[in-house]
Write a protein that holds these residues in place. Structure first.
Motif, PDB file in Angstrom:
ATOM      1  N   PRO A 115      -6.284  94.209  38.221  1.00  0.00           N
ATOM      2  CA  PRO A 115      -7.612  93.683  37.858  1.00  0.00           C
ATOM      3  C   PRO A 115      -8.669  93.886  38.935  1.00  0.00           C
ATOM      4  O   PRO A 115      -9.806  94.256  38.640  1.00  0.00           O
ATOM      5  N   LEU A 117       1.115  95.629  28.350  1.00  0.00           N
ATOM      6  CA  LEU A 117       0.528  95.239  29.632  1.00  0.00           C
ATOM      7  C   LEU A 117      -0.646  94.296  29.383  1.00  0.00           C
ATOM      8  O   LEU A 117      -1.635  94.671  28.747  1.00  0.00           O
ATOM      9  N   ARG A 118      -0.518  93.089  29.875  1.00  0.00           N
ATOM     10  CA  ARG A 118      -1.539  92.080  29.565  1.00  0.00           C
ATOM     11  C   ARG A 118      -2.527  91.864  30.710  1.00  0.00           C
ATOM     12  O   ARG A 118      -3.734  91.818  30.490  1.00  0.00           O
ATOM     13  N   ASP A 119      -1.983  91.720  31.909  1.00  0.00           N
ATOM     14  CA  ASP A 119      -2.832  91.342  33.034  1.00  0.00           C
ATOM     15  C   ASP A 119      -3.383  92.546  33.788  1.00  0.00           C
ATOM     16  O   ASP A 119      -4.068  92.389  34.790  1.00  0.00           O
ATOM     17  N   TYR A 120      -3.085  93.709  33.355  1.00  0.00           N
ATOM     18  CA  TYR A 120      -3.572  94.909  34.032  1.00  0.00           C
ATOM     19  C   TYR A 120      -3.633  96.054  33.025  1.00  0.00           C
ATOM     20  O   TYR A 120      -3.024  96.002  31.953  1.00  0.00           O
ATOM     21  N   THR A 121      -4.379  97.072  33.364  1.00  0.00           N
ATOM     22  CA  THR A 121      -4.517  98.248  32.498  1.00  0.00           C
ATOM     23  C   THR A 121      -3.705  99.397  33.077  1.00  0.00           C
ATOM     24  O   THR A 121      -3.196  99.309  34.193  1.00  0.00           O
ATOM     25  N   ALA A 122      -3.610 100.464  32.304  1.00  0.00           N
ATOM     26  CA  ALA A 122      -2.786 101.595  32.737  1.00  0.00           C
ATOM     27  C   ALA A 122      -3.478 102.913  32.416  1.00  0.00           C
ATOM     28  O   ALA A 122      -4.201 103.034  31.422  1.00  0.00           O
ATOM     29  N   THR A 151       2.122 100.470  27.275  1.00  0.00           N
ATOM     30  CA  THR A 151       0.721 100.187  27.571  1.00  0.00           C
ATOM     31  C   THR A 151       0.226  99.004  26.766  1.00  0.00           C
ATOM     32  O   THR A 151      -0.521  98.152  27.254  1.00  0.00           O
ATOM     33  N   ASP A 152       0.653  98.926  25.502  1.00  0.00           N
ATOM     34  CA  ASP A 152       0.234  97.810  24.659  1.00  0.00           C
ATOM     35  C   ASP A 152       0.764  96.476  25.168  1.00  0.00           C
ATOM     36  O   ASP A 152       0.187  95.421  24.904  1.00  0.00           O
ATOM     37  N   GLY A 164      -9.913  97.421  38.973  1.00  0.00           N
ATOM     38  CA  GLY A 164     -10.843  97.674  37.879  1.00  0.00           C
ATOM     39  C   GLY A 164     -12.210  97.115  38.156  1.00  0.00           C
ATOM     40  O   GLY A 164     -13.239  97.724  37.837  1.00  0.00           O
TER      41      GLY A 164
END
Length: 284
Positions: free
Chosen positions: A276, A113-118, A110-111, A279
């Motif tokens: 993105p 992941l830059r361009d998206y969240t989880a 999870t840490d 979100g």
């Protein structure tokens, strides 16, 4: 005359008592040799005592042995129970350790992941007769999960959401036989080679990446990630590595047999990838 006989009887009685007392005193003295009658009496008494004492001693020993056996049985039963509890505890510890390692890997992923969240989720159901196709996770609409969202473990991509309820979501795995279950992917290298993850070889346990141009040179071990061109999966999700190469049935394109980065069977914790745009829609 009668008075004489009475006195005579009295005298005989007194003399008998005196003789008996004398004999008793004589028998009680410490002597090296005793008379035969005394020996006979003592032998008889000793034999009688031995007849009584030997069975009594054996009975006492038998009772003690029975008690020892009962104690041993009780102790063995307790030890067996403790061993079973210990084995159960070791299994629970092993499961907890595995869960902790898996969760730690998921959190580390999870840490990264830059361009998206989880959204972190846990597998709650997997139908045996559809083991290769679908799972159900414990996050749904209420948590922001939507259809077509990518699902991955800490190792790599495993599938996508196909339906949701308020509290759960159904996930279709890449190992499904559904011909519509495709993933736009690319092979990383000096030149990126695009294709589709389309199919799964259960015998080899390898994904099939199809529609690869014949004029492109592909090597075993090259990394494969999602391309982001399909409109479903964001770019950069780890899929696997090229294991071997082949041709399609017409010989017009190449097929790459891909070793998945993720294990499709031995996992409990997953990540729901929120793009993105998803979100932003949720925020609006």
């Amino acid at each position: 005359m009668p008075q004489f006989f009475l006195n005579k009887r009295l005298i005989i009685l007194l003399v008998s008592i005196i003789i008996l007392v004398s004999l008793i005193g004589f028998s009680l003295r410490d002597r090296e040799n005793i008379s035969r009658p005394e020996q006979f009496v003592k032998d008889v008494i000793g034999f009688g005592q031995s007849l009584v004492s030997i069975p009594t001693q054996k009975l006492v020993v038998l009772v003690e042995n029975i008690k020892d056996l009962q104690n041993t049985y009780t102790e063995n039963k307790k030890l067996k129970s403790r061993l079973e509890e210990l084995a159960k505890l070791e299994k629970e510890i092993s499961d907890l350790k595995r869960d902790n390692e898996e969760l730690r890997e998921v959190l580390n992923k999870t840490d990264n992941l830059r361009d998206y969240t989880a959204i972190q989720a846990t597998v709650i159901s997997r139908t045996p007769d559809r083991w290769y196709e679908k799972i159900i996770i414990n996050k749904g609409k209420k948590s922001g999960v939507k259809p077509d969202m990518a699902i991955m473990t800490s190792k790599g991509l495993i599938g996508k959401v196909i339906s949701t309820s308020e509290m759960t979501a159904t996930v279709e795995l890449l190992s499904s036989e559904n011909t519509k279950n495709r993933v736009s992917a690319l092979i990383q290298g000096e030149t990126e080679i695009y294709g589709l993850i389309d199919g799964y070889d259960r015998e080899k346990k390898l994904l099939l990446m199809k529609d690869l141009p014949l004029d492109q040179e592909i090597e075993e071990g090259q990394n494969i990630i999602t391309s982001g061109l399909g409109g479903v999966f964001p770019k950069g999700l780890d899929v696997g590595k090229v294991k071997e190469l082949g041709l399609d049935q017409y010989g017009l394109t190449q097929i790459a047999y891909v070793e998945p980065s993720a294990d499709f069977y031995g996992f409990e914790h997953v990540l729901v990838i929120v793009r993105p745009e998803d979100g932003q829609e949720e925020a609006e």
